[in-house]
Scaffold this motif. Sequence first.
Motif, PDB file in Angstrom:
ATOM      1  N   THR A 273       0.827  -1.207   0.000  1.00 50.40           N
ATOM      2  CA  THR A 273       0.000   0.000   0.000  1.00 50.40           C
ATOM      3  C   THR A 273       0.858   1.253   0.000  1.00 50.40           C
ATOM      4  OG1 THR A 273      -1.796  -1.157   1.133  1.00 50.40           O
ATOM      5  CG2 THR A 273      -1.805   1.259   1.241  1.00 50.40           C
TER       6      THR A 273
ATOM      7  N   CYS B 130      -2.950  -6.115  -0.919  1.00 49.53           N
ATOM      8  CA  CYS B 130      -2.795  -5.615   0.439  1.00 49.53           C
ATOM      9  C   CYS B 130      -3.508  -6.580   1.372  1.00 49.53           C
ATOM     10  CB  CYS B 130      -3.323  -4.191   0.565  1.00 49.53           C
ATOM     11  SG  CYS B 130      -5.037  -4.000   0.059  1.00 49.53           S
TER      12      CYS B 130
ATOM     13  N   GLU C  10      -9.242  -4.075   4.023  1.00 50.07           N
ATOM     14  CA  GLU C  10     -10.139  -3.270   3.192  1.00 50.07           C
ATOM     15  C   GLU C  10      -9.775  -1.791   3.267  1.00 50.07           C
ATOM     16  OE1 GLU C  10     -14.232  -4.011   4.005  1.00 50.07           O
ATOM     17  OE2 GLU C  10     -14.077  -6.182   3.725  1.00 50.07           O
TER      18      GLU C  10
ATOM     19  N   PRO D  88      -8.110  -2.474  -8.174  1.00 51.66           N
ATOM     20  CA  PRO D  88      -8.293  -2.535  -6.720  1.00 51.66           C
ATOM     21  C   PRO D  88      -9.717  -2.906  -6.328  1.00 51.66           C
ATOM     22  CG  PRO D  88      -6.958  -0.633  -7.281  1.00 51.66           C
ATOM     23  CD  PRO D  88      -7.440  -1.216  -8.581  1.00 51.66           C
ATOM     24  N   GLU D  89     -10.712  -2.399  -7.073  1.00 50.05           N
ATOM     25  CA  GLU D  89     -12.098  -2.773  -6.785  1.00 50.05           C
ATOM     26  C   GLU D  89     -12.321  -4.265  -6.983  1.00 50.05           C
ATOM     27  OE1 GLU D  89     -12.199   1.573  -7.974  1.00 50.05           O
ATOM     28  OE2 GLU D  89     -11.160  -0.232  -8.660  1.00 50.05           O
TER      29      GLU D  89
ATOM     30  N   GLU E 292      -6.836  -0.552   3.461  1.00 53.11           N
ATOM     31  CA  GLU E 292      -5.734  -0.331   2.526  1.00 53.11           C
ATOM     32  C   GLU E 292      -6.247  -0.234   1.097  1.00 53.11           C
ATOM     33  OE1 GLU E 292      -1.701  -2.351   3.820  1.00 53.11           O
ATOM     34  OE2 GLU E 292      -3.362  -3.791   3.989  1.00 53.11           O
ATOM     35  N   VAL E 293      -7.213  -1.069   0.752  1.00 53.93           N
ATOM     36  CA  VAL E 293      -7.784  -1.001  -0.594  1.00 53.93           C
ATOM     37  C   VAL E 293      -8.371   0.385  -0.846  1.00 53.93           C
ATOM     38  CG1 VAL E 293      -9.502  -1.930  -2.184  1.00 53.93           C
ATOM     39  CG2 VAL E 293      -8.294  -3.471  -0.637  1.00 53.93           C
ATOM     40  N   GLN E 294      -9.113   0.888   0.119  1.00 49.45           N
ATOM     41  CA  GLN E 294      -9.728   2.202  -0.049  1.00 49.45           C
ATOM     42  C   GLN E 294      -8.681   3.298  -0.177  1.00 49.45           C
ATOM     43  OE1 GLN E 294     -12.768   2.508  -0.786  1.00 49.45           O
ATOM     44  NE2 GLN E 294     -13.423   0.426  -0.261  1.00 49.45           N
TER      45      GLN E 294
ATOM     46  N   TYR F 171     -10.011  -6.574  -6.615  1.00 49.96           N
ATOM     47  CA  TYR F 171      -9.358  -7.234  -5.484  1.00 49.96           C
ATOM     48  C   TYR F 171     -10.213  -7.137  -4.230  1.00 49.96           C
ATOM     49  CZ  TYR F 171      -5.950  -8.372  -1.875  1.00 49.96           C
ATOM     50  OH  TYR F 171      -5.314  -8.933  -0.794  1.00 49.96           O
ATOM     51  N   LEU F 172     -10.933  -6.045  -4.057  1.00 50.01           N
ATOM     52  CA  LEU F 172     -11.777  -5.876  -2.877  1.00 50.01           C
ATOM     53  C   LEU F 172     -12.825  -6.982  -2.783  1.00 50.01           C
ATOM     54  CD1 LEU F 172     -12.367  -4.040  -0.452  1.00 50.01           C
ATOM     55  CD2 LEU F 172     -13.885  -2.716  -1.928  1.00 50.01           C
TER      56      LEU F 172
END
Length: 356
Positions: A81, A101, A104, A338-339, A106-108, A341-342
Amino acid sequence: MKKLKVGVIGVGEVAQIIHLPILESLPELYEMVAFCDISPKLLAKMGQKYRVGNLYPNAAEMFEQTELDAVFVLNNMEYHTDCTVAALQRNIHVFVEKPMCVTEEEVQAIIQARDASNAHVMVGYMRRFAPAYLRALEEVRTLGPINYARIRDIIGPNAFFTSQSGTRVYRFDDIPAEAVQDRKTRNARLMREAIGDQSPETYAAYGLLLGLNSHDISAMREMLGVPRSVKAVVSSHGGRFKTAILEFDGYHAVFETGVDQQGRFDAHIEVYGEKKSVLVQYDTPYLRQLPTTLRIRETFGDGLEETVVRPTYKDAYTCELEYFHQVAAAGMPPKTTPEDYLQDLAIFKMMMDAIK
């Protein structure tokens, strides 16, 4: 065709076996101009081997002192991240290896940094770029109602394959003690943030989902969608083995995974229709050019026809890096975002909540 100037963060095992040789084999697409690693001896060795003179002990210095079009984030997941956000703040395209990552949150943070930049983020899910897998996506659509699916990933040690293939992986014992401790501290904090206070076995089970199994769940999700629920999960052998029952609309799937000391690599997805089934078989990525294959079985009248499709010997990693060039050079939106991966993290959470 624009040649991208790229930096590489983390020149350890996966970089040495996979990414650096492929980047070198695609000189019309990529020019490696900077390396970053916390091992000074490894950094010097890889710089010499690939004729890269811009060598940095940390990513911040690399971003400040080198002009880059894209960066490959290949270091430990605890730092993905920080490195990804720092690159995006300089409008540098990011290829980040899975797991992107741990949490969650970190994703954001990555999504927010990407949206504020002019750069893309692509997550390294190479199985989803294998031509056999892409063909399988089309075949699954012809099955009609699905009766059952199986997702399996049971493997032995990577060293079993690399030692017999003559692949040299350089390692040195000069990583600073404070860096080793910092990674342990970060890992403990991120694991607690992700799944709360748990036993070492439960943390190990989640770590396997993030590492090895993110490949399986991501490929399953693109092929079948997100399961409605996770009916049950059993974890054993210190978190190294797991079996889960996943509920989809109208059918169930079994997910099974494990890591042991056998010299084999059994990773596949099989989807069963009423008269036809589709199986994608992967082999170890640590031996280049082993093909991903597609096996189709279909019943016609009294006969069963079986077809094996090997579209190419080009490995999935090479297909993936060719795709990333289109993302970074031509602005093509990546499919492994990233979305995207979320959604995998959401499935991991469903599994961890159901674990027994």
